[in-house]
Design an enzyme around this catalytic site. Structure first.
Site, PDB file in Angstrom:
ATOM      1  N   PHE A   1       0.856  -1.189   0.000  1.00 44.39           N
ATOM      2  CA  PHE A   1       0.000   0.000   0.000  1.00 44.39           C
ATOM      3  C   PHE A   1       0.892   1.238   0.000  1.00 44.39           C
ATOM      4  CE2 PHE A   1      -2.275  -3.455   1.995  1.00 44.39           C
ATOM      5  CZ  PHE A   1      -3.504  -3.417   1.359  1.00 44.39           C
TER       6      PHE A   1
ATOM      7  N   VAL B   1       2.799  -1.651   4.258  1.00 46.67           N
ATOM      8  CA  VAL B   1       2.378  -0.253   4.123  1.00 46.67           C
ATOM      9  C   VAL B   1       3.617   0.620   4.172  1.00 46.67           C
ATOM     10  CG1 VAL B   1       0.932   1.569   5.107  1.00 46.67           C
ATOM     11  CG2 VAL B   1       0.246  -0.829   5.353  1.00 46.67           C
ATOM     12  N   CYS B   2       3.777   1.487   3.181  1.00 44.82           N
ATOM     13  CA  CYS B   2       4.945   2.381   3.161  1.00 44.82           C
ATOM     14  C   CYS B   2       4.874   3.335   4.352  1.00 44.82           C
ATOM     15  CB  CYS B   2       4.997   3.178   1.866  1.00 44.82           C
ATOM     16  SG  CYS B   2       6.289   4.446   1.905  1.00 44.82           S
ATOM     17  N   VAL B   3       5.906   3.318   5.171  1.00 44.68           N
ATOM     18  CA  VAL B   3       5.877   4.091   6.408  1.00 44.68           C
ATOM     19  C   VAL B   3       5.889   5.596   6.130  1.00 44.68           C
ATOM     20  CG1 VAL B   3       8.393   3.944   6.728  1.00 44.68           C
ATOM     21  CG2 VAL B   3       6.909   4.346   8.691  1.00 44.68           C
TER      22      VAL B   3
ATOM     23  N   ALA C   1       2.475   6.634   4.857  1.00 47.44           N
ATOM     24  CA  ALA C   1       1.455   6.465   5.886  1.00 47.44           C
ATOM     25  C   ALA C   1       1.543   7.556   6.950  1.00 47.44           C
ATOM     26  CB  ALA C   1       1.585   5.081   6.529  1.00 47.44           C
TER      27      ALA C   1
END
Lengths: 130, 116
Positions: free
Chosen positions: A39, A77-79, A82
């Site tokens: 994501f 999930v790309c930190v 996000a």
């Protein structure tokens, strides 16, 4: 074949997440598997546990969690994407002085480098964008 | 067919963050020692124009990141010939050394393409 799916679309704003889920659910019937769902961009909102759709609409956060249960795929999930959109786990919330978090198992925060690594270890990479 | 990963940029530098996040992905790949090439197509070719500034929305410019690609061992920057022609642009007017290409023949030679 092993697939990596990339989701850029926010839930309920575009078709991207719904299409990615339908694609992912169809793969096992054709002898394939989803290895990773990544994501990125507005797709990170799919990981928010606070998603609360009306009861007669699909619950996308739960649907992703069910996909992990049935297919054993990673939900990454790309930190960076996000955090700047207000999606984070307990550890990141504490690190940045926040009191609440909205991301947890089975989603994992990770770096975008993991996206490229997942793509390279898969047979196919399919992007779902708005 | 190459095992390198191709990053495909299809969006203009401003308006959305797709171009920026795609270029970031390329830089991260380079920093991690992965074999990455990059191609600009569609409105993505506007990312390669000189004299860009950060813009009124507080978005950082993408051109400094593109100029940094060689420092991350990303030496091959492709640009789609048709996309340039459609927008009245010449490869010689771009801010970086890019290789004019036919998009379909480039994408056909990569096993993995990550599209932005």
């Amino acid at each position: 074949m092993k697939y990596t799916l990339i989701v850029y679309g926010a839930p309920y704003s575009s078709q991207a997440a719904h299409s990615a889920l339908r694609f992912a659910r169809a793969l096992p019937g054709l002898g394939h598997t989803v290895a990773t769902v990544f994501f990125y961009h507005d797709g990170v909102y799919n990981a928010s546990t606070l998603i609360t759709p009306p009861q007669d609409e699909p619950h996308l956060n739960q649907a992703w969690a069910e996909l992990k249960t049935t297919q054993g795929c990673e939900l990454l999930v790309c930190v960076a994407a996000a955090l700047k959109r207000g999606v984070m786990n307990d550890a990141e919330a504490r690190r940045h002085g926040g009191e609440v978090h909205n991301l947890g198992e089975p989603f994992e925060l990770t770096g975008v480098g993991q996206l490229l690594a997942s793509a390279q270890s898969s047979d196919r990479t399919v992007t779902f964008a708005p | 067919m190459t095992d390198k990963t191709l990053i495909l940029i299809r969006h203009a530098p401003h308006g959305t963050s797709f171009a920026r996040e795609g270029i970031e992905a390329a830089l991260v790949g380079g920093a991690m020692g992965m074999a990455v090439d990059i191609v600009f197509a569609g409105d993505g070719v506007f990312c390669l124009l000189p004299d860009q500034s950060a813009g009124a929305l507080g978005q950082k410019g993408t051109l400094p990141m593109i100029k940094a690609l060689p420092m991350y061992d990303i030496e091959t920057i492709f640009v789609d010939r048709v996309a340039l022609q459609q927008r009245g642009l010449e490869v010689s007017a771009l801010a970086v050394d890019a290789i004019e290409c036919e998009l379909a023949s480039v994408t056909a030679s990569y096993r993995q393409i990550v599209s932005f």
